[in-house]
Enzyme design. Structure first.
Site, PDB file in Angstrom:
ATOM      1  N   ASP A 330      15.079 -12.980  35.669  1.00  0.00           N
ATOM      2  CA  ASP A 330      15.496 -12.116  34.575  1.00  0.00           C
ATOM      3  C   ASP A 330      15.007 -10.708  34.931  1.00  0.00           C
ATOM      4  O   ASP A 330      14.072 -10.561  35.725  1.00  0.00           O
ATOM      5  CB  ASP A 330      14.847 -12.595  33.272  1.00  0.00           C
ATOM      6  CG  ASP A 330      15.031 -11.611  32.141  1.00  0.00           C
ATOM      7  OD1 ASP A 330      16.188 -11.228  31.874  1.00  0.00           O
ATOM      8  OD2 ASP A 330      14.016 -11.205  31.536  1.00  0.00           O
ATOM      9  N   ASP A 523      10.886 -14.240  30.940  1.00  0.00           N
ATOM     10  CA  ASP A 523       9.816 -14.053  29.963  1.00  0.00           C
ATOM     11  C   ASP A 523      10.296 -13.973  28.519  1.00  0.00           C
ATOM     12  O   ASP A 523       9.490 -13.910  27.601  1.00  0.00           O
ATOM     13  CB  ASP A 523       9.022 -12.785  30.280  1.00  0.00           C
ATOM     14  CG  ASP A 523       9.782 -11.523  29.880  1.00  0.00           C
ATOM     15  OD1 ASP A 523      11.027 -11.534  29.990  1.00  0.00           O
ATOM     16  OD2 ASP A 523       9.141 -10.542  29.471  1.00  0.00           O
ATOM     17  N   ASP A 527      15.647 -16.354  27.698  1.00  0.00           N
ATOM     18  CA  ASP A 527      15.515 -17.044  28.981  1.00  0.00           C
ATOM     19  C   ASP A 527      15.251 -18.542  28.817  1.00  0.00           C
ATOM     20  O   ASP A 527      15.265 -19.281  29.810  1.00  0.00           O
ATOM     21  CB  ASP A 527      14.373 -16.429  29.803  1.00  0.00           C
ATOM     22  CG  ASP A 527      14.612 -14.972  30.135  1.00  0.00           C
ATOM     23  OD1 ASP A 527      15.786 -14.609  30.341  1.00  0.00           O
ATOM     24  OD2 ASP A 527      13.641 -14.202  30.186  1.00  0.00           O
TER      25      ASP A 527
END
Length: 641
Positions: A330, A523, A527
């Site tokens: 991410d 995080d 996600d």
């Protein structure tokens, strides 16, 4: 009865036998110790080992064998023979049966705790939803529980409130922090006609919106379902011991029966002698070390990881890491800092920043905080402004020391001319995917300030460490492609997948899995599905609780370089588990011929007592092997005291 209760019962009733074993070499014998061991082991077998025997019997009826088969046969054989030995005044080994049950249950306690952690991720996702909302009913605004909101309701949202459900703005405007769902680093401006997402946070304006998706149809509810589906889609890990036991158990049973038949029928031995040889074969194959092989390596490996700030949450992750060939990241908060900050100032830096800070101090725009933070760091004195005015969609205007000053976006260029030099600088900075803010006085632009969610200082090094290990790197983000590509080029990411919604992240991970096993690093709440569906989910410790619960590995120091360390440590830990399983079997395999009496003519035999000692030595070798994992070299290790 729960696994935890069975473990404690087994442990408590096994400890007295351990004390007896420790005292024996010193010539201290507890009176009636055999009967005491019989009573203690009987309780362990009846209460703690019962489910193993039931499982083994169920597998037997289906013509299969598993770890429970090994435990059941090993413990039952040791227990039954010890009763016979006690009645015939021979050496007993009740403790072997009790210790096997205790060690195996210890491993199962760890597994149960990990499963509970996985289910907590879903509960925390549900807790993110707003509990109620201000809904227009009969011309009045009333407080309504979330469960009573229906599609078509008109809902009011004030500054600082959560948006209850998904919908479309019908009145007013604001900025909304959607980072928890979309991964966008900047709050998004919203006005009439724009979509809003349930459970995101309204920032500074009041607006009305029409509910479109409620209940299970909202984006957050869909994320919850994706996490559930992803968790359920993982097939239970096929433990290596179960794989081996499919062959090992039938072979041992056959050899034990064959040993008895050969000695009793063909060699004319007594029933007692033939039974001793047969039981010795069973005891040497008893899976005591197997109960230690996985939990000891897991405890040492995870303990070492904890010292490095790396939390490995389950054994399944260790197995998956071995074949990972792609690492997906991410962007926001993982590769980048997750906080917009000033990156460039063009012009007289002190003057430009002073003017911008003075005007932005009265502004509610989300970029204002970045400018004010920069002014604080540079110790810029912020002047007092008068005649402050905000022009929607353009910027802010005010008077400073009698001069008209302004700060805004590129829409100001429709009214104010930009000289060629600054224009070139603007194009250059925008091509770097930075947000450009224009600062001016008296209808003249005097400087530029750029704001960006910058990459972490360690990101480039971390990506390089992974690429040096031959791993492919991918960025998967909800940000626009230009921003994502600029960050990817800066840190060395191989591939960029941008403009991705939360529900699509898991789909992209699954697509990448067609080419091999995938690790995902993230995080945010958005996600969670990708972290769960990936073969290995790696959560940053600074992230949300949901991300941390969904990940199989958690990096507590929020240092991206720990991704490479985590993968290497996990791989070494799993390899040590396989080595332990080898040692757990090797003594058994090598000892079986001796236990069966093949070398009896040469005076080499293995009594049940010696077979029990060999079992203990096998367990010791497994423990030693696990402890040595603390000395295994991690090439990227930079541990600090």
């Amino acid at each position: 009865m729960t696994i935890t209760k069975r473990f404690w019962i087994s442990l408590i009733f096994s400890i007295p036998m351990l004390v007896g074993m420790i005292l024996m070499p010193f010539g201290i014998m507890i009176p009636g110790s055999e009967w005491i061991q019989f009573v203690l082991t009987t309780i362990v077998m009846a209460v703690a080992a019962g489910p193993f025997i039931q499982s083994a019997w169920a597998s037997f009826k289906k013509h299969h064998s598993n770890m429970d088969t090994l435990v059941a046969i090993g413990t039952a054989t040791a227990y039954v023979y010890s009763i016979y030995a006690m009645l015939t005044h021979q050496a007993v080994f009740f403790e072997s049966a009790a210790f096997v049950v205790t060690f195996v249950l210890l491993g199962q306690v760890f597994e149960e705790k990990m499963r509970n952690n996985a289910s907590n991720a879903i509960e925390k996702l549900v807790d993110l939803q707003a509990k109620d909302a201000e809904v227009m009913r009969d011309g009045k605004i009333v407080q309504v529980p979330l469960s009573e909101i229906v599609a078509g309701d008109i809902i009011r949202v004030k500054p600082g409130q959560k948006i209850a459900v998904d919908g479309e703005i019908t009145e007013g405007s604001s900025t909304v922090d959607e980072s928890m769902v979309t991964g966008e680093s900047m709050p998004v401006s919203k006005s009439i006609g724009d979509k809003v997402i349930g459970s995101t946070m309204n920032s500074n304006g009041t607006f009305m919106f029409k509910a479109e998706k409620v209940g299970s149809d909202t984006m957050l509810s869909q994320i919850v379902e994706l996490v559930k589906k992803a968790q359920n889609s993982h097939a239970p890990i096929q433990n290596l011991t179960d794989k081996v036991s499919e062959i090992f158990v039938p072979v041992v049973l056959s050899l034990s029966i064959l040993t008895f038949v050969v000695w009793y029928v063909f060699l004319g031995a007594t029933v007692a002698t033939a039974l001793i040889f047969a039981v010795s074969v069973m005891v040497i194959a008893c899976p005591c070390a197997l109960g230690l092989a996985t939990p000891t390596a897991l405890m040492v490996g995870t303990g070492r990881g904890a010292k490095m700030g790396i939390l490995i949450k389950n054994g399944e992750v260790l197995e998956e890491v071995s074949d990972v060939n792609t690492v997906v990241f991410d962007k926001t908060g993982t590769i980048t800092k997750g906080k917009p900050e000033v990156t460039d100032i063009v012009g007289d830096k002190k003057q430009v920043l002073a003017i911008a800070a003075a005007l932005e101090e009265s502004s509610e725009h989300p970029l204002a905080a970045a400018i004010l933070d920069k002014a604080e760091v540079d110790k810029i004195t912020v002047a007092t402004v008068t005649d402050f005015q905000a022009i929607e969609g353009k910027g802010v205007f005010a008077t400073i020391d009698g001069q008209k000053a302004f700060v805004g976006n590129d829409k100001l260029l429709n009214d104010i001319k930009l000289d060629s030099e600054l224009n070139e600088q603007m194009i250059l900075l925008q091509n770097q995917a930075k947000t450009v803010v224009f600062v001016g006085i008296n209808q003249e632009i005097i400087g530029l300030i750029t704001i960006q969610d910058a990459a972490k200082e360690t990101s480039k090094e971390a990506i390089g460490m992974l690429k040096s290990r031959g791993l492919n790197t991918v960025m998967l983000t909800g940000d626009n492609r230009r921003v994502a590509k600029a960050i990817a080029e800066e840190v060395g990411i191989d591939e960029v997948i941008a403009d991705v919604l939360p529900s699509d992240k898991a789909d992209h991970v699954e697509a990448l899995q067609r080419n091999g096993k995938v690790a995902f690093v993230g995080d945010g709440i958005n996600d969670a599905p990708a972290l769960t569906v990936a073969d290995v989910g790696i959560a940053m410790g600074s992230g949300t609780d949901i991300a941390i619960e969904s990940g199989g590995i958690v990096l507590m120091k929020n240092d991206l370089r720990d991704v490479a360390k985590a993968l290497e440590l996990s791989k070494k830990t799993f390899n040590r588990i396989k080595l332990n399983l080898f040692w757990a079997f090797i003594y058994n395999v090598l000892g079986i011929p001796v236990a069966a009496g093949i070398f009896y003519a040469a005076g080499l035999t293995l009594s049940p007592e010696l077979a029990g000692f060999a079992m203990a030595f096998s367990s010791l070798s497994v423990v030693t092997s696990s402890v040595l994992l603390n000395k295994a070299k991690i090439s990227s290790d930079v541990e600090t005291a």
